[in-house]
Write a protein that holds these residues in place. Structure first.
Motif, mmCIF file in Angstrom:
data_model
loop_
_atom_site.group_PDB
_atom_site.id
_atom_site.type_symbol
_atom_site.label_atom_id
_atom_site.label_comp_id
_atom_site.label_asym_id
_atom_site.label_seq_id
_atom_site.Cartn_x
_atom_site.Cartn_y
_atom_site.Cartn_z
ATOM 1 N N ALA A 1 0.822 -1.207 0.000
ATOM 2 C CA ALA A 1 0.000 0.000 0.000
ATOM 3 C C ALA A 1 0.859 1.260 0.000
ATOM 4 O O ALA A 1 0.477 2.287 -0.567
ATOM 5 C CB ALA A 1 -0.931 -0.005 1.212
ATOM 6 N N THR A 2 2.036 1.185 0.604
ATOM 7 C CA THR A 2 2.919 2.347 0.682
ATOM 8 C C THR A 2 3.607 2.616 -0.641
ATOM 9 O O THR A 2 3.743 3.770 -1.068
ATOM 10 C CB THR A 2 3.982 2.137 1.776
ATOM 11 O OG1 THR A 2 3.318 1.910 3.025
ATOM 12 C CG2 THR A 2 4.895 3.338 1.892
ATOM 13 N N PHE A 3 4.046 1.545 -1.319
ATOM 14 C CA PHE A 3 4.921 1.729 -2.476
ATOM 15 C C PHE A 3 4.275 1.357 -3.815
ATOM 16 O O PHE A 3 4.951 1.363 -4.840
ATOM 17 C CB PHE A 3 6.208 0.907 -2.285
ATOM 18 C CG PHE A 3 7.100 1.454 -1.202
ATOM 19 C CD1 PHE A 3 7.821 2.618 -1.393
ATOM 20 C CD2 PHE A 3 7.199 0.810 0.019
ATOM 21 C CE1 PHE A 3 8.634 3.127 -0.393
ATOM 22 C CE2 PHE A 3 8.012 1.307 1.027
ATOM 23 C CZ PHE A 3 8.733 2.477 0.822
ATOM 24 N N MET A 4 2.965 1.058 -3.828
ATOM 25 C CA MET A 4 2.317 0.670 -5.080
ATOM 26 C C MET A 4 2.391 1.775 -6.124
ATOM 27 O O MET A 4 2.650 1.518 -7.301
ATOM 28 C CB MET A 4 0.868 0.276 -4.834
ATOM 29 C CG MET A 4 0.154 -0.210 -6.095
ATOM 30 S SD MET A 4 -1.482 -0.906 -5.782
ATOM 31 C CE MET A 4 -2.393 0.586 -5.372
ATOM 32 N N ALA A 5 2.162 3.025 -5.716
ATOM 33 C CA ALA A 5 2.173 4.133 -6.671
ATOM 34 C C ALA A 5 3.550 4.298 -7.304
ATOM 35 O O ALA A 5 3.676 4.479 -8.522
ATOM 36 C CB ALA A 5 1.743 5.419 -5.989
ATOM 37 N N LEU A 6 4.590 4.236 -6.491
ATOM 38 C CA LEU A 6 5.953 4.367 -7.006
ATOM 39 C C LEU A 6 6.305 3.196 -7.923
ATOM 40 O O LEU A 6 6.876 3.379 -9.005
ATOM 41 C CB LEU A 6 6.948 4.444 -5.850
ATOM 42 C CG LEU A 6 8.437 4.498 -6.229
ATOM 43 C CD1 LEU A 6 8.715 5.694 -7.128
ATOM 44 C CD2 LEU A 6 9.298 4.557 -4.975
ATOM 45 N N ALA A 7 5.952 1.977 -7.508
ATOM 46 C CA ALA A 7 6.240 0.806 -8.322
ATOM 47 C C ALA A 7 5.503 0.873 -9.654
ATOM 48 O O ALA A 7 6.058 0.532 -10.709
ATOM 49 C CB ALA A 7 5.854 -0.467 -7.560
ATOM 50 N N SER A 8 4.250 1.326 -9.625
ATOM 51 C CA SER A 8 3.474 1.447 -10.860
ATOM 52 C C SER A 8 4.092 2.468 -11.803
ATOM 53 O O SER A 8 4.165 2.262 -13.019
ATOM 54 C CB SER A 8 2.031 1.834 -10.534
ATOM 55 O OG SER A 8 1.384 0.836 -9.788
ATOM 56 N N LEU A 9 4.555 3.595 -11.247
ATOM 57 C CA LEU A 9 5.191 4.626 -12.066
ATOM 58 C C LEU A 9 6.448 4.094 -12.746
ATOM 59 O O LEU A 9 6.659 4.308 -13.946
ATOM 60 C CB LEU A 9 5.531 5.829 -11.192
ATOM 61 C CG LEU A 9 6.286 6.975 -11.865
ATOM 62 C CD1 LEU A 9 5.444 7.592 -12.977
ATOM 63 C CD2 LEU A 9 6.683 8.032 -10.840
ATOM 64 N N ASN A 10 7.280 3.380 -11.995
ATOM 65 C CA ASN A 10 8.509 2.838 -12.574
ATOM 66 C C ASN A 10 8.213 1.788 -13.636
ATOM 67 O O ASN A 10 8.879 1.720 -14.678
ATOM 68 C CB ASN A 10 9.396 2.254 -11.479
ATOM 69 C CG ASN A 10 10.225 3.322 -10.784
ATOM 70 O OD1 ASN A 10 10.510 4.367 -11.367
ATOM 71 N ND2 ASN A 10 10.598 3.072 -9.536
ATOM 72 N N SER A 11 7.215 0.950 -13.382
ATOM 73 C CA SER A 11 6.853 -0.063 -14.365
ATOM 74 C C SER A 11 6.376 0.585 -15.660
ATOM 75 O O SER A 11 6.771 0.179 -16.763
ATOM 76 C CB SER A 11 5.761 -0.976 -13.790
ATOM 77 O OG SER A 11 5.521 -2.062 -14.641
ATOM 78 N N ALA A 12 5.550 1.625 -15.542
ATOM 79 C CA ALA A 12 5.066 2.336 -16.726
ATOM 80 C C ALA A 12 6.224 2.988 -17.487
ATOM 81 O O ALA A 12 6.262 2.959 -18.725
ATOM 82 C CB ALA A 12 4.037 3.387 -16.321
ATOM 83 N N ASN A 13 7.181 3.555 -16.782
ATOM 84 C CA ASN A 13 8.323 4.189 -17.440
ATOM 85 C C ASN A 13 9.178 3.174 -18.190
ATOM 86 O O ASN A 13 9.682 3.455 -19.288
ATOM 87 C CB ASN A 13 9.168 4.933 -16.410
ATOM 88 C CG ASN A 13 8.507 6.211 -15.918
ATOM 89 O OD1 ASN A 13 7.606 6.739 -16.570
ATOM 90 N ND2 ASN A 13 8.934 6.705 -14.773
ATOM 91 N N VAL A 14 9.340 1.993 -17.607
ATOM 92 C CA VAL A 14 10.095 0.943 -18.299
ATOM 93 C C VAL A 14 9.356 0.497 -19.555
ATOM 94 O O VAL A 14 9.965 0.297 -20.617
ATOM 95 C CB VAL A 14 10.354 -0.253 -17.365
ATOM 96 C CG1 VAL A 14 10.959 -1.426 -18.140
ATOM 97 C CG2 VAL A 14 11.291 0.147 -16.230
ATOM 98 N N VAL A 15 8.042 0.352 -19.467
ATOM 99 C CA VAL A 15 7.253 -0.066 -20.627
ATOM 100 C C VAL A 15 7.379 0.951 -21.756
ATOM 101 O O VAL A 15 7.586 0.593 -22.925
ATOM 102 C CB VAL A 15 5.780 -0.270 -20.232
ATOM 103 C CG1 VAL A 15 4.901 -0.424 -21.474
ATOM 104 C CG2 VAL A 15 5.630 -1.494 -19.355
ATOM 105 N N LYS A 16 7.273 2.234 -21.438
ATOM 106 C CA LYS A 16 7.371 3.271 -22.487
ATOM 107 C C LYS A 16 8.755 3.263 -23.126
ATOM 108 O O LYS A 16 8.871 3.389 -24.367
ATOM 109 C CB LYS A 16 7.052 4.635 -21.893
ATOM 110 C CG LYS A 16 5.571 4.831 -21.583
ATOM 111 C CD LYS A 16 5.235 6.238 -21.115
ATOM 112 C CE LYS A 16 5.642 6.477 -19.695
ATOM 113 N NZ LYS A 16 5.149 7.779 -19.178
#
Length: 305
Positions: free
Chosen positions: A283-298
């Protein structure tokens, strides 16, 4: 024209009509890369950079076509769980012309060398809960005599097994545990890993204690359970040599293998699957992890030929 010749011509005509009917039922005929997200935050982040947007709906699930990273794509959420992911992936393959699949989202870290925020792009994925629940005996647990032991040790009564898979273009099932990532897409991920810096803080979120990194290679496993158990995490590391575990990637890898479509999964660690000192950190780090995953995908989309 003889009878046999006329019959052959009729068969060719019917096959062509059937193929045309299938094509006509598709929602979109342009070859695309499927970009599949497990959770909404990443999906929303990817849409922010999408151009030529168009929306479609299949069984209540939204599919968005457009261009991202210079590539024609279709974006959609898998839904959480192995069944949701498999069902949604097959629907996409049936309704769109998909030339490759990038699946991404958050995950639990298994390898002690990894930290929250790191991104893992595994070489292969297995389904660790494809298993026999073995009979308890005085000496432990015993498999039925008609089910010989597979390659993996069990966790108590849970004994993992490979699964039979029918594949496009093949007449017989193959038995597999590991579903491999596409080599060309893995090579593109290595290029991305060498030059992309990940975020270590997110808005309204805590910052990481050390800069996150991208790891390309190793094993990942998926199953129907959310894992927050240190002992089971150790078992997964020892038994499968896994760096990461989640609830969807291997299901999508299974479906893409069956359809003979190239696959790659990008997973950003939001927690340590029970390996942290306190309560689960997702719950604490989901937003950060999601952002990094999206950046890697792009970055990966831009790197692909």
């Amino acid at each position: 024209m003889g009878l046999m010749t006329r019959l052959a011509a009729l068969c060719v005509f019917l096959v062509a009509m059937a193929a045309a009917a299938v094509a006509a039922e598709r929602l979109d005929e342009k070859p695309r890369i499927a970009v599949v997200s497990a959770f909404p935050p990443e999906w929303v982040a990817l849409q922010a950079d999408l151009s030529e947007r168009a929306e479609h709906t299949i069984n209540g699930r939204k599919f968005i076509t457009g261009r991202l990273g210079g590539k024609d794509v279709v974006l959609f959420l898998s839904g959480v769980s192995m069944v949701n992911a498999a069902m949604t992936m097959q629907s996409a393959l049936d309704q769109f012309v998909i030339k490759s699949v990038i699946f991404s989202g958050i995950a639990g870290g298994v390898d002690p060398a990894l930290n929250i925020g790191d991104v893992v792009v595994a070489d292969q994925w297995g389904q660790y809960l494809e298993a026999v629940f073995a009979r308890k005996t005085g000496e432990g647990y015993e498999l039925p005599p008609f089910l010989p032991k597979d390659q993996f040790e069990g966790y108590g009564m849970i004994v993992p097994r490979s699964v039979g898979v029918a594949r496009k273009g093949s007449e017989a099932e193959v038995t597999k545990f590991w579903f491999e990532s596409d080599p060309a897409m893995l090579e593109a991920a290595r290029k991305v890993a060498a030059k992309l810096d990940l975020e270590d803080c997110a808005p309204q979120n805590k910052c990481l204690s050390q800069p996150p990194k991208i790891i390309v290679g190793g094993n990942g496993v998926s199953g129907q359970a959310f894992v927050d158990n240190a002992e089971f995490r150790e078992y997964v590391l020892k038994t499968f040599g896994a760096k990461v575990l989640d609830m969807e990637s291997a299901a999508v890898a299974h479906v893409t293998f069956a359809n003979d479509v190239p696959f790659l999964a990008v997973r950003s660690l939001s927690d340590l699957a029970g390996g942290g000192e306190g309560a689960n950190e997702m719950a604490t780090f989901m937003a950060l992890a999601s952002l990094n995953s999206a950046n890697v995908v792009k970055a990966l989309l831009a790197e692909l030929p």
